[in-house]
Design a protein around this motif. Structure first.
Motif, PDB file in Angstrom:
ATOM      1  N   THR A 176       0.827  -1.207   0.000  1.00 40.30           N
ATOM      2  CA  THR A 176       0.000   0.000   0.000  1.00 40.30           C
ATOM      3  C   THR A 176       0.861   1.256   0.000  1.00 40.30           C
ATOM      4  OG1 THR A 176      -1.744  -1.157   1.212  1.00 40.30           O
ATOM      5  CG2 THR A 176      -1.799   1.260   1.253  1.00 40.30           C
ATOM      6  N   LEU A 177       1.913   1.225   0.812  1.00 35.32           N
ATOM      7  CA  LEU A 177       2.770   2.399   0.926  1.00 35.32           C
ATOM      8  C   LEU A 177       3.497   2.693  -0.384  1.00 35.32           C
ATOM      9  CD1 LEU A 177       3.944   4.651   2.646  1.00 35.32           C
ATOM     10  CD2 LEU A 177       5.658   3.029   3.504  1.00 35.32           C
ATOM     11  N   LYS A 178       3.934   1.655  -1.092  1.00 33.44           N
ATOM     12  CA  LYS A 178       4.608   1.881  -2.380  1.00 33.44           C
ATOM     13  C   LYS A 178       3.696   2.616  -3.356  1.00 33.44           C
ATOM     14  CE  LYS A 178       6.206  -2.244  -3.424  1.00 33.44           C
ATOM     15  NZ  LYS A 178       6.891  -3.324  -4.181  1.00 33.44           N
ATOM     16  N   ASN A 179       2.424   2.259  -3.362  1.00 30.11           N
ATOM     17  CA  ASN A 179       1.474   2.942  -4.237  1.00 30.11           C
ATOM     18  C   ASN A 179       1.314   4.408  -3.839  1.00 30.11           C
ATOM     19  OD1 ASN A 179       0.944   0.645  -5.779  1.00 30.11           O
ATOM     20  ND2 ASN A 179      -0.723  -0.029  -4.440  1.00 30.11           N
ATOM     21  N   ALA A 209       2.726  10.141  -4.681  1.00 29.08           N
ATOM     22  CA  ALA A 209       3.371  11.367  -4.207  1.00 29.08           C
ATOM     23  C   ALA A 209       4.471  11.812  -5.173  1.00 29.08           C
ATOM     24  CB  ALA A 209       3.944  11.152  -2.814  1.00 29.08           C
ATOM     25  N   ARG A 210       5.261  10.855  -5.662  1.00 23.31           N
ATOM     26  CA  ARG A 210       6.363  11.196  -6.559  1.00 23.31           C
ATOM     27  C   ARG A 210       5.853  11.647  -7.928  1.00 23.31           C
ATOM     28  NH1 ARG A 210      10.238  13.360  -5.547  1.00 23.31           N
ATOM     29  NH2 ARG A 210      11.284  12.630  -7.435  1.00 23.31           N
ATOM     30  N   ILE A 223      11.639   2.845   2.050  1.00 24.04           N
ATOM     31  CA  ILE A 223      11.138   4.117   1.521  1.00 24.04           C
ATOM     32  C   ILE A 223      12.249   4.869   0.792  1.00 24.04           C
ATOM     33  CG2 ILE A 223      10.287   6.409   2.185  1.00 24.04           C
ATOM     34  CD1 ILE A 223       8.763   4.969   4.480  1.00 24.04           C
ATOM     35  N   VAL A 224      13.421   4.952   1.418  1.00 29.85           N
ATOM     36  CA  VAL A 224      14.530   5.679   0.795  1.00 29.85           C
ATOM     37  C   VAL A 224      15.011   4.958  -0.459  1.00 29.85           C
ATOM     38  CG1 VAL A 224      16.861   6.584   1.135  1.00 29.85           C
ATOM     39  CG2 VAL A 224      15.211   6.663   3.015  1.00 29.85           C
ATOM     40  N   ASP A 225      15.064   3.629  -0.415  1.00 32.42           N
ATOM     41  CA  ASP A 225      15.443   2.867  -1.611  1.00 32.42           C
ATOM     42  C   ASP A 225      14.481   3.173  -2.765  1.00 32.42           C
ATOM     43  OD1 ASP A 225      17.589   1.667  -0.363  1.00 32.42           O
ATOM     44  OD2 ASP A 225      16.512  -0.203   0.095  1.00 32.42           O
ATOM     45  N   PRO A 266      -2.440   9.235   4.003  1.00 34.91           N
ATOM     46  CA  PRO A 266      -2.531   8.349   5.172  1.00 34.91           C
ATOM     47  C   PRO A 266      -1.434   7.287   5.110  1.00 34.91           C
ATOM     48  CG  PRO A 266      -4.167   7.720   3.552  1.00 34.91           C
ATOM     49  CD  PRO A 266      -3.519   8.983   3.025  1.00 34.91           C
ATOM     50  N   PHE A 267      -0.791   7.030   6.223  1.00 32.72           N
ATOM     51  CA  PHE A 267       0.262   6.020   6.261  1.00 32.72           C
ATOM     52  C   PHE A 267      -0.349   4.711   6.755  1.00 32.72           C
ATOM     53  CE2 PHE A 267       4.045   3.767   7.534  1.00 32.72           C
ATOM     54  CZ  PHE A 267       5.058   4.266   6.727  1.00 32.72           C
ATOM     55  N   PRO A 268      -0.248   3.622   5.997  1.00 36.40           N
ATOM     56  CA  PRO A 268      -0.876   2.361   6.416  1.00 36.40           C
ATOM     57  C   PRO A 268      -0.265   1.806   7.693  1.00 36.40           C
ATOM     58  CG  PRO A 268       0.601   1.998   4.548  1.00 36.40           C
ATOM     59  CD  PRO A 268       0.496   3.481   4.728  1.00 36.40           C
TER      60      PRO A 268
END
Length: 321
Positions: A70-73, A78-79, A121-123, A230-232
């Protein structure tokens, strides 16, 4: 752990049996331990190699989790917003020690999972740009072994409070479940992106204790001017967490800039003064501690304030996750 006649019962994590050992004698002031009775471990049991093994397990669990999918999406979304500023530095604040003083499995797992999430996240962000992102980590409860592990993981390790002034308008600030004053210090300059406690939860705290209102300013401004996602969550490890991204056309938080009002200039000046005073106070406290006893990270911990509902306690259902 129960104590009898100067001894305590401690679980040996390497041999899997209960053993009685003398209560360790240490100059660490237990009054400086945090609200979950976690303090700099005076007798670390894990080697750097042991910590790597635990981290590898946590990283594998994170990579296949629904939370990361979910966060990758969300990160991709965002990017894709072309007006978001580039990120050249990422700072991880307060993930927790990897060999906690109370021996908590939950605390250790949470520290590794939050660190694994930060690295992922940084990767991901690096894969979307043409430059490397500098990685910095600051945790006042780290032992030297924790720090050595972080260096091998690719971090620059900052002693508290040295990472606070490193934040600039091209920084990702990552701090899960921190105290309000720590957020205030970390956000003296509003960053490019922020992952941490959102305004909604902190407003509940401020409503309960209006004396804390002055510390909510940076988060309040981000909530108004940044794009919010929102952060999962993942078993309370990231509960009450929000991701903020600054819009590219939003002026950096620099006092006196054309888009900054006189009131904002005054508030920014006050925050800068507060941060400077806090950093000087922490350094003076550290110097005094060095004169009286061996150096410990607990002497460098910023003053703590109450946390919003859903932060520390949910993060650690048992002791600290």
């Amino acid at each position: 752990m129960p104590q009898q006649d100067g001894e305590w019962s401690q679980v040996s994590r390497k041999r899997g049996r209960i053993r009685n050992v003398p209560k360790p004698k240490t100059d660490v002031d237990e009054s400086n331990e945090n609200e979950l009775r976690i303090r700099p471990n005076p007798n670390p049991e894990f080697t750097v190699s042991d910590i790597h093994k635990h981290h590898s397990t946590a990283r594998q669990e994170w990579q296949i989790s629904d939370c990361w999918k979910t966060l990758k999406n969300l990160l991709a979304t965002a990017r894709s917003e072309s007006n978001h500023p580039p990120i050249t530095k990422a700072i991880c604040f307060g993930p927790g020690p990897y060999d906690p003083s109370n021996g908590s499995f939950a605390a250790r797992r949470t520290a590794h999972m939050q660190t694994a999430a930060f690295c992922a996240i940084v990767d991901f962000l690096e894969s979307q740009c043409d430059h490397k992102i500098k990685r910095v980590i600051q945790e006042p409860m780290f032992t030297q072994i924790d720090k050595d592990f972080c260096v091998e993981l690719g971090f620059e390790v900052a002693d508290t409070p040295d990472a606070f002034p490193m934040v600039d308008e091209h920084t990702l600030v990552y701090g899960i479940h921190m105290e309000l004053r720590t957020y205030y210090l970390a956000l003296a300059t509003l960053p490019a992106a922020f992952i941490g406690g959102g305004l909604e939860e902190w407003e509940k705290v401020v409503d309960f204790d209006p004396s804390l209102y002055e510390f909510i300013g940076p988060i309040s401004k981000m909530d108004t001017t940044y794009t919010k996602y929102p952060f999962p969550d993942m078993n309370f490890i990231f509960s009450s967490t929000t991701m903020y991204w600054r819009k590219g056309d939003d002026a950096p938080n620099i006092p006196g800039s054309p888009k900054t009002s006189l009131q904002e200039t005054s508030q920014a000046s006050k925050q800068t003064s507060d941060v400077t005073e806090a950093l000087e106070g922490l350094k003076l406290s550290e110097q005094a501690s060095e004169e009286k006893e061996p150096d410990t990270e607990s002497s460098k911990h910023p003053e703590q304030l109450v946390e919003p509902n859903g932060c520390r306690e949910p993060k650690l259902p048992t002791t600290e996750e």
